[in-house]
Design a protein around this motif. Structure first.
Motif, PDB file in Angstrom:
ATOM      1  N   GLY A  81       0.813  -1.212   0.000  1.00  0.00           N
ATOM      2  CA  GLY A  81       0.000   0.000   0.000  1.00  0.00           C
ATOM      3  C   GLY A  81       0.844   1.257   0.000  1.00  0.00           C
ATOM      4  N   VAL A  82       1.933   1.242   0.752  1.00  0.00           N
ATOM      5  CA  VAL A  82       2.835   2.397   0.809  1.00  0.00           C
ATOM      6  C   VAL A  82       3.473   2.654  -0.557  1.00  0.00           C
ATOM      7  CG1 VAL A  82       5.009   3.241   1.779  1.00  0.00           C
ATOM      8  CG2 VAL A  82       3.283   2.218   3.276  1.00  0.00           C
ATOM      9  N   VAL A  83       3.815   1.584  -1.278  1.00  0.00           N
ATOM     10  CA  VAL A  83       4.378   1.740  -2.622  1.00  0.00           C
ATOM     11  C   VAL A  83       3.394   2.489  -3.526  1.00  0.00           C
ATOM     12  CG1 VAL A  83       5.047   0.511  -4.722  1.00  0.00           C
ATOM     13  CG2 VAL A  83       5.909  -0.259  -2.510  1.00  0.00           C
ATOM     14  N   ALA A  84       2.121   2.050  -3.507  1.00  0.00           N
ATOM     15  CA  ALA A  84       1.104   2.695  -4.342  1.00  0.00           C
ATOM     16  C   ALA A  84       0.922   4.158  -3.932  1.00  0.00           C
ATOM     17  CB  ALA A  84      -0.224   1.946  -4.230  1.00  0.00           C
ATOM     18  N   PHE A  85       0.931   4.413  -2.629  1.00  0.00           N
ATOM     19  CA  PHE A  85       0.776   5.779  -2.141  1.00  0.00           C
ATOM     20  C   PHE A  85       1.971   6.649  -2.508  1.00  0.00           C
ATOM     21  CE2 PHE A  85      -2.148   7.487   1.322  1.00  0.00           C
ATOM     22  CZ  PHE A  85      -3.270   7.136   0.593  1.00  0.00           C
ATOM     23  N   THR A  86       3.144   6.062  -2.485  1.00  0.00           N
ATOM     24  CA  THR A  86       4.350   6.799  -2.851  1.00  0.00           C
ATOM     25  C   THR A  86       4.319   7.204  -4.318  1.00  0.00           C
ATOM     26  OG1 THR A  86       5.606   5.544  -1.202  1.00  0.00           O
ATOM     27  CG2 THR A  86       6.878   6.721  -2.879  1.00  0.00           C
ATOM     28  N   LEU A  87       3.744   6.343  -5.151  1.00  0.00           N
ATOM     29  CA  LEU A  87       3.709   6.608  -6.596  1.00  0.00           C
ATOM     30  C   LEU A  87       2.620   7.585  -7.010  1.00  0.00           C
ATOM     31  CD1 LEU A  87       4.253   2.993  -7.991  1.00  0.00           C
ATOM     32  CD2 LEU A  87       5.876   4.893  -8.085  1.00  0.00           C
ATOM     33  N   MET A  88       1.596   7.772  -6.182  1.00  0.00           N
ATOM     34  CA  MET A  88       0.426   8.520  -6.672  1.00  0.00           C
ATOM     35  C   MET A  88       0.752   9.982  -6.985  1.00  0.00           C
ATOM     36  SD  MET A  88      -2.004   9.158  -3.362  1.00  0.00           S
ATOM     37  CE  MET A  88      -1.494  10.201  -1.991  1.00  0.00           C
TER      38      MET A  88
END
Length: 633
Positions: A335-342
């Motif tokens: 989830g953190v990866v997706a949030f970092t990319l947004m």
């Protein structure tokens, strides 16, 4: 010009392939033998990637696989016939027999588009496909393509004026086939038509404000985002790009009977025909492109983080934590990866909307730097506001770079090397050496201001702390307020974190509630309504970033609503003496026992969310009404 892209050696009247991918391989081999493709595997990968965007099979047994690729050394069209036909996935369910593979160089000249327009007119010509399939030799087949047909006398354009808009994701084949079909259909019905093409060479043949005003109806057949604001108040039908290829005359009839198009929110123009209006509608289109690509990352990251914290999380002094070695730690990491990319995705696709593919890489890089304060000595990045700024700056800069006149030997390098590199250096230098220092100073100043106010009036402090929490959802204002509150926990003053914990979830919960209320007023798009569901889940576990898509799309309505709602929650929390001993916020913290008055804390959050929802809906309704009044005037 068509003879430069198609010759007898590029035509095969008897393909041996029995599957779709075998057709691609066989036709790519033809292109390679003629020196048009340098890397067969790369071009195949690009063709398959294009198919992922949408099947290129048409009715009547025709397919047009195509791609823009760095593996294409010289533009060309290979033509193949499968006598038995192969299953291609065409919408009519019939096997495909006639294949036109269009090989376009990535970033090269665009003469092949003109050839495609000629090819489009042939494919929709009555009897052409049957005649081509019956050709006895490659020479006969080529002659059919080159043959100039005498068009029958069409009815005079006495019935009125129409406007069409076409565009497909790759902007090569379907775009121009659909345009040709609309032009032919309109002519047969006795209408004059102007068709805007949103192709790989950009937007061409756009109608003027005067032409839009006199149009009887608008046919938007597009699988990519276009500016719809300009068509407010006109009869309009919106379809996919393949619809006019199937039945252009039927589509025109539907458009003439369609209701008038009503733009929503900032989608409607303010003053018809003005440069200011065009700039605003363009800006909205650019923001929408970034937001639409960002939403899947927000939803994926937010829900995974919410799920991990809700099920595996435990309140600790350092915030909500998941025990080491737990499966939920891995879910949290994803989830953190997706949030970092947004945030980089938001910036990258804003830039992409302005200057196309050359701006994508520098836009992503600019968004990453904007969101990472370590690049310019700040404790936190600029969040979504910085991403919007980065995307716009990169987009316009790269657009300037690619539109200069270069020597023919340098031109092919511009979109794949010169523009991305200069754009990346431009935006990184701007943030690191120009924008970064003021941001770091701003954060230090805000922290000093909160420290000086910490012994003063709690209502005033609640207004400031809550306003900062709701302003930028993870940006510098939000981060300063959060870090200040966390620091006060160490000194035993947990009431600051109590107010912050109540203010944090207000924006996502409020916007989730707003999408429920707003359905009655038609002020939210379908993508926003779906994002609202995820925003609500994120708000429950204290993830304020869930409201970012709404704020990025309509900041003038959403940010004031978020700020007011967060202020209400923070002031109420201070007034009720609510405390919080962990560095996290949201209902989940209250329910897990980290807050001294959980019921009152939940009431504060609920009150703030209601205020945010009502203010957001009211502002959106006001802006929508104003836009519609202006559109009618």
């Amino acid at each position: 010009m068509i003879t430069n892209l198609i010759n007898e050696q590029l035509i095969c009247l008897d393909l041996k392939a029995t599957t779709k991918e075998e057709v691609f391989v066989e036709m790519i081999d033809i292109l390679h033998k003629q020196g048009r493709v340098s890397d067969k595997q790369q071009f195949l990968a690009d063709i398959l990637a294009r198919e992922e965007l949408g099947n290129t099979g048409f009715e009547d047994g025709v397919a047009l696989p195509h791609a823009k690729s760095a593996a294409v050394s010289e533009p060309a069209v290979a033509i193949g016939i499968s006598r038995s036909g192969i299953e291609y996935g065409a919408e009519d369910g019939l096997p495909s027999k006639l294949f036109f593979m269009i090989a376009s160089p990535d970033g090269g000249a665009n003469h092949h588009i003109e050839v495609l327009a000629e090819l489009s007119s042939k494919l929709i010509e009555d009897g052409f496909i049957d005649a081509f399939l019956a050709a006895k030799s490659e020479k006969d087949a080529l002659a059919l393509l080159l043959e100039k047909t005498e068009t029958a006398e069409a009815p005079a354009a006495e019935n009125g004026f129409l406007i069409g808009v076409t565009g497909c994701p790759a902007g090569v084949a379907h775009t121009y086939l659909a345009a040709e079909a609309l032009e032919k259909g309109a002519k047969e019905l006795g209408y004059e038509i102007k068709v805007e093409t949103n192709g790989s060479i950009g937007v061409k043949n756009s109608p003027t404000a005067e032409e839009i005003a006199r149009a009887e109806a608008i046919i938007v057949s597009c699988d990519k985002q276009v500016d719809m604001a300009r068509f407010a108040g006109k009869r309009l039908i919106k379809t996919g790009v393949k619809a006019p290829i199937k039945d252009a005359k039927g589509l025109i009839g539907q458009a003439l009977a369609a209701p008038e198009y009503q733009a929503s929110g900032e989608d409607a123009p303010v003053e018809k025909g003005s440069k200011v209006t065009q700039a605003r509608s363009d800006l909205y289109r650019y923001l929408m492109n970034g937001v639409s690509h960002m939403i899947p990352f927000v939803v994926t990251g937010g829900l995974l983080i919410a799920l991990a914290l809700a099920i595996g999380g435990q309140p600790t002094e350092a915030g909500m934590a998941i025990p080491d070695g737990s499966m939920w730690n891995k879910v949290l990491d994803v989830g953190v990866v997706a949030f970092t990319l947004m945030i980089p995705i938001l910036a990258g696709y804003i830039a992409y909307a302005i200057a196309d593919r050359p701006a994508l890489a520098p836009g992503l890089i600019g968004g990453w730097i904007a969101n990472n304060g370590s690049f310019y000595g700040a404790e936190a990045g600029t969040g979504f506001i910085g991403a919007i700024v980065a995307g716009l700056l990169v987009g316009y800069f790269v657009k300037f770079i690619v539109t200069r006149n270069y020597h023919k030997f340098i031109q092919p390098l511009v979109p794949i090397m010169i523009a991305p590199i200069t754009g990346s250096l431009f935006i990184s230098s701007l943030f690191i050496f120009v924008i970064g220092a003021p941001i770091a100073s701003l954060m230090d100043g805000l922290n000093a201001m909160l420290t000086s106010m910490s012994t003063g009036n709690v209502v005033l402090l609640g207004i400031v702390l809550g306003g900062m929490a709701g302003f930028d959802m993870g940006g510098p204002f939000n981060k300063v307020a959060f870090l200040f509150s966390v620091g006060m926990i160490a000194s035993g003053q947990t009431q600051f974190m109590g107010a912050m914990a109540c203010a944090i979830p207000v924006a996502p919960l409020g916007m989730a509630l707003a999408t429920v209320i707003g359905r009655k007023f038609n002020i939210f798009e379908e993508s926003e309504i779906e994002a609202g569901k995820a925003s609500g889940a994120m708000g429950l576990v204290g993830i304020s970033e869930g409201a970012i898509p709404f704020a990025a799309q309509d900041p003038m309505s959403v940010i004031p609503a978020n700020v007011l709602g967060s202020m209400v929650a923070a002031v109420m929390a201070f007034s009720f003496g609510i405390t919080n001993s962990v560095a996290h916020g949201g209902p989940v913290v209250a329910l897990l026992g980290a807050m001294n008055k959980p019921v009152l804390a939940l009431a504060c959050m609920a009150a703030g969310a209601v205020v945010t929802a009502l203010v957001a809906v009211s502002l959106k309704k006001m802006r929508q009404a104003k836009s519609q009044q202006t559109a009618v005037a």
